[in-house]
Motif scaffolding. Structure first.
Motif, PDB file in Angstrom:
ATOM      1  N   ALA A 100     -10.656  47.484   6.902  1.00 46.10           N
ATOM      2  CA  ALA A 100     -10.053  46.814   5.746  1.00 46.10           C
ATOM      3  C   ALA A 100      -8.739  47.483   5.346  1.00 46.10           C
ATOM      4  N   VAL A 101      -8.671  48.811   5.419  1.00 47.46           N
ATOM      5  CA  VAL A 101      -7.424  49.524   5.109  1.00 47.46           C
ATOM      6  C   VAL A 101      -6.339  49.151   6.112  1.00 47.46           C
ATOM      7  N   GLN A 102      -6.686  49.088   7.399  1.00 50.34           N
ATOM      8  CA  GLN A 102      -5.700  48.721   8.419  1.00 50.34           C
ATOM      9  C   GLN A 102      -5.195  47.296   8.224  1.00 50.34           C
ATOM     10  N   TYR A 103      -6.088  46.374   7.850  1.00 45.05           N
ATOM     11  CA  TYR A 103      -5.664  45.001   7.599  1.00 45.05           C
ATOM     12  C   TYR A 103      -4.758  44.927   6.372  1.00 45.05           C
ATOM     13  N   THR A 104      -4.988  45.804   5.383  1.00 46.05           N
ATOM     14  CA  THR A 104      -4.131  45.833   4.204  1.00 46.05           C
ATOM     15  C   THR A 104      -2.716  46.272   4.578  1.00 46.05           C
ATOM     16  N   TYR A 105      -2.617  47.317   5.417  1.00 44.30           N
ATOM     17  CA  TYR A 105      -1.296  47.747   5.883  1.00 44.30           C
ATOM     18  C   TYR A 105      -0.638  46.675   6.756  1.00 44.30           C
ATOM     19  N   GLN A 106      -1.429  45.963   7.527  1.00 42.40           N
ATOM     20  CA  GLN A 106      -0.874  44.902   8.370  1.00 42.40           C
ATOM     21  C   GLN A 106      -0.284  43.787   7.511  1.00 42.40           C
ATOM     22  N   ASP A 107      -0.966  43.432   6.423  1.00 41.87           N
ATOM     23  CA  ASP A 107      -0.431  42.411   5.528  1.00 41.87           C
ATOM     24  C   ASP A 107       0.805  42.907   4.788  1.00 41.87           C
ATOM     25  N   GLU A 113       5.968  42.856  -0.438  1.00 40.48           N
ATOM     26  CA  GLU A 113       5.666  42.908  -1.868  1.00 40.48           C
ATOM     27  C   GLU A 113       4.200  43.225  -2.153  1.00 40.48           C
ATOM     28  N   GLN A 114       3.333  43.143  -1.149  1.00 37.50           N
ATOM     29  CA  GLN A 114       1.914  43.426  -1.366  1.00 37.50           C
ATOM     30  C   GLN A 114       1.675  44.936  -1.423  1.00 37.50           C
ATOM     31  N   PRO A 115       1.015  45.427  -2.471  1.00 36.90           N
ATOM     32  CA  PRO A 115       0.738  46.874  -2.555  1.00 36.90           C
ATOM     33  C   PRO A 115      -0.493  47.247  -1.734  1.00 36.90           C
ATOM     34  N   VAL A 116      -0.571  48.522  -1.392  1.00 35.31           N
ATOM     35  CA  VAL A 116      -1.758  49.078  -0.745  1.00 35.31           C
ATOM     36  C   VAL A 116      -2.462  49.918  -1.792  1.00 35.31           C
ATOM     37  N   SER A 117      -3.496  49.364  -2.383  1.00 35.08           N
ATOM     38  CA  SER A 117      -4.201  50.016  -3.484  1.00 35.08           C
ATOM     39  C   SER A 117      -5.687  49.766  -3.342  1.00 35.08           C
ATOM     40  N   ALA A 118      -6.443  50.312  -4.289  1.00 30.02           N
ATOM     41  CA  ALA A 118      -7.900  50.130  -4.249  1.00 30.02           C
ATOM     42  C   ALA A 118      -8.270  48.653  -4.347  1.00 30.02           C
ATOM     43  N   GLY A 119      -7.539  47.897  -5.171  1.00 27.15           N
ATOM     44  CA  GLY A 119      -7.844  46.473  -5.330  1.00 27.15           C
ATOM     45  C   GLY A 119      -7.581  45.670  -4.074  1.00 27.15           C
ATOM     46  N   SER A 120      -6.431  45.907  -3.426  1.00 26.57           N
ATOM     47  CA  SER A 120      -6.112  45.146  -2.212  1.00 26.57           C
ATOM     48  C   SER A 120      -7.043  45.535  -1.061  1.00 26.57           C
ATOM     49  N   ILE A 121      -7.395  46.821  -0.974  1.00 24.89           N
ATOM     50  CA  ILE A 121      -8.331  47.248   0.074  1.00 24.89           C
ATOM     51  C   ILE A 121      -9.700  46.612  -0.150  1.00 24.89           C
ATOM     52  N   TRP A 122     -10.154  46.591  -1.407  1.00 23.65           N
ATOM     53  CA  TRP A 122     -11.454  45.991  -1.706  1.00 23.65           C
ATOM     54  C   TRP A 122     -11.452  44.493  -1.399  1.00 23.65           C
ATOM     55  N   MET A 123     -10.321  43.821  -1.654  1.00 24.52           N
ATOM     56  CA  MET A 123     -10.227  42.397  -1.353  1.00 24.52           C
ATOM     57  C   MET A 123     -10.422  42.148   0.141  1.00 24.52           C
ATOM     58  N   HIS A 124      -9.763  42.955   0.982  1.00 28.79           N
ATOM     59  CA  HIS A 124      -9.925  42.793   2.428  1.00 28.79           C
ATOM     60  C   HIS A 124     -11.335  43.172   2.872  1.00 28.79           C
ATOM     61  N   PHE A 125     -11.907  44.194   2.256  1.00 33.99           N
ATOM     62  CA  PHE A 125     -13.267  44.590   2.615  1.00 33.99           C
ATOM     63  C   PHE A 125     -14.262  43.492   2.254  1.00 33.99           C
ATOM     64  N   LYS A 126     -14.051  42.869   1.106  1.00 34.48           N
ATOM     65  CA  LYS A 126     -14.980  41.829   0.642  1.00 34.48           C
ATOM     66  C   LYS A 126     -14.935  40.602   1.543  1.00 34.48           C
ATOM     67  N   HIS A 127     -13.746  40.260   2.039  1.00 33.24           N
ATOM     68  CA  HIS A 127     -13.606  39.051   2.864  1.00 33.24           C
ATOM     69  C   HIS A 127     -13.693  39.352   4.357  1.00 33.24           C
ATOM     70  N   LEU A 128     -14.023  40.569   4.708  1.00 34.34           N
ATOM     71  CA  LEU A 128     -14.136  40.934   6.120  1.00 34.34           C
ATOM     72  C   LEU A 128     -15.368  40.274   6.733  1.00 34.34           C
ATOM     73  N   ARG A 129     -15.219  39.692   7.921  1.00 28.54           N
ATOM     74  CA  ARG A 129     -16.350  39.082   8.631  1.00 28.54           C
ATOM     75  C   ARG A 129     -17.146  40.202   9.306  1.00 28.54           C
ATOM     76  N   LYS A 130     -18.028  40.811   8.517  1.00 28.09           N
ATOM     77  CA  LYS A 130     -18.723  42.017   8.991  1.00 28.09           C
ATOM     78  C   LYS A 130     -19.677  41.723  10.138  1.00 28.09           C
ATOM     79  N   ASN A 131     -20.224  40.502  10.194  1.00 28.94           N
ATOM     80  CA  ASN A 131     -21.124  40.170  11.301  1.00 28.94           C
ATOM     81  C   ASN A 131     -20.394  40.099  12.634  1.00 28.94           C
TER      82      ASN A 131
END
Length: 347
Positions: A100-107, A113-131
């Motif tokens: 999720a952190v790597q996807y945040t940096y990729q975005d 304009e997108q920040p790399v913070s706890a909120g943006s990392i959590w957003m990517h983690f929440k929507h990650l297709r973990k299966n």
């Protein structure tokens, strides 16, 4: 021979600073904090498992003298299995979080304009297709293990048949080289999976590993050099300094220095982790944007199955006709050919 692709080390470090520096503190606290918690919980579980195993050994001795029952061993085994299950769950969670952190940096590279913070990392983690991501993790572990298994077996046999320590050491080094090489080949799996994520529905996740291996063709040595300079050397220097402090404290029985040195090593690595994750993301993005370009369709060629085959639609109009047994020809007696009479020649 495949064409060698080289990214400039100087330009890479410059771009990495531009990517990490503006939001370093915002990224360091969530990434470093989760890393420290993960290490602490793993150490606690390892300590508990070691204590339980010691208790089980004591229970075996007590059972031999009739002072304990076999149920104590069963309970100890259940505790070890529970600790192992929790450790595996924690490792998967930590892998999901780093992805999720790597996807945040990729975005952020696509949208500055997108920040790399706890909120943006959590957003990517929440929507990650973990299966899907956990299957990539398992495939990477499985294939790396299978590639290293022959050398492990040979090393065990050689170590048991000879007292010379040189050959087992050389085999161990060769095994480590194989593991490192396959890790480099599979390093871009998560990014390539994301590039073709809709097409992975119903497909095998090992296609991401195949695409990563093709993507890294001609890039391995350049990737290794950048990782050594940007990631390995800073961590190595930091560990030598404060690990040496811990060793000095243990050698002189000044245990305060030992604990301080170990704590500083862990904290330093955890704080440097955003740089490590950003470096992997930046390498993929810059490699994909090279002047000669990267054809993702060519990389994934002959990997995905057609959707019609996955849904069964390709076989709807086929009609099954049972094969009829072929008739064996009956033997026929050959007729004897009568010799032709020669015509009488006129005298």
């Amino acid at each position: 021979m495949k064409k060698q692709h080289k990214l400039s080390l100087k330009d890479f470090i410059k771009d990495l600073k531009a990517l990490v520096k503006p939001n370093y503190l915002k990224a360091m606290w969530p990434v470093g904090g989760i890393t420290i918690i993960f290490i602490a919980l793993t150490c606690i579980l390892a300590f508990l498992a070691t204590s339980v195993m010691s208790s089980m050994m004591m229970s075996v001795m007590m059972i031999m003298y009739g002072m304990a029952s076999a149920s104590a061993l069963g309970m100890g085994l259940l505790e070890i299995l529970a600790a192992a299950g929790i450790a595996i769950a924690l490792s998967f969670f930590f892998n999901f979080y780093t992805v999720a952190v790597q996807y945040t940096y990729q975005d952020r590279l696509k949208h500055p304009e997108q920040p790399v913070s706890a909120g943006s990392i959590w957003m990517h983690f929440k929507h990650l297709r973990k299966n899907q991501v956990w299957r990539i993790i398992l495939y990477i572990g499985l294939f790396t293990f299978l590639w290293s298994l022959p050398l492990d077996i040979v090393g065990g046999l050689v170590g048991g048949m000879t007292k010379n320590a040189v050959w087992p050491l050389l085999i161990r080094i060769a095994n480590d080289v194989v593991i490192l090489w396959k890790s480099i080949e599979y390093s871009q799996s998560y990014f390539l999976y994301r590039e073709k994520q809709p097409q992975f529905l119903g497909q095998s996740m090992r296609h991401a590993l195949t695409a990563s291996r093709r993507f890294m063709g001609g890039r391995k040595w350049n990737y290794l050099l950048i990782n050594i300079v940007v990631e390995v050397l800073p961590i190595l220097v930091w560990t030598l300094i404060f690990g040496g402090l811990a060793y000095y404290g243990n050698y002189t029985a000044t245990y305060v220095l030992t604990y301080v040195g170990i704590a500083l090593v862990i904290i330093g690595i955890a704080c440097f982790l955003p740089v490590v994750l950003a470096a992997g993301t930046l390498y993929f993005t810059k490699s994909k944007e090279e002047p000669d370009g990267v054809d993702l369709d060519e990389i994934f060629k002959d990997t995905f199955k057609p959707v019609a085959e996955l849904t069964g639609e390709a076989y709807v109009h086929e009609i099954y006709v049972p094969k009829k047994p072929k008739k064996q020809p009956e033997p026929v007696a050959k007729k004897e050919e009568k010799p032709k009479r020669e015509a009488k020649k006129d005298e």
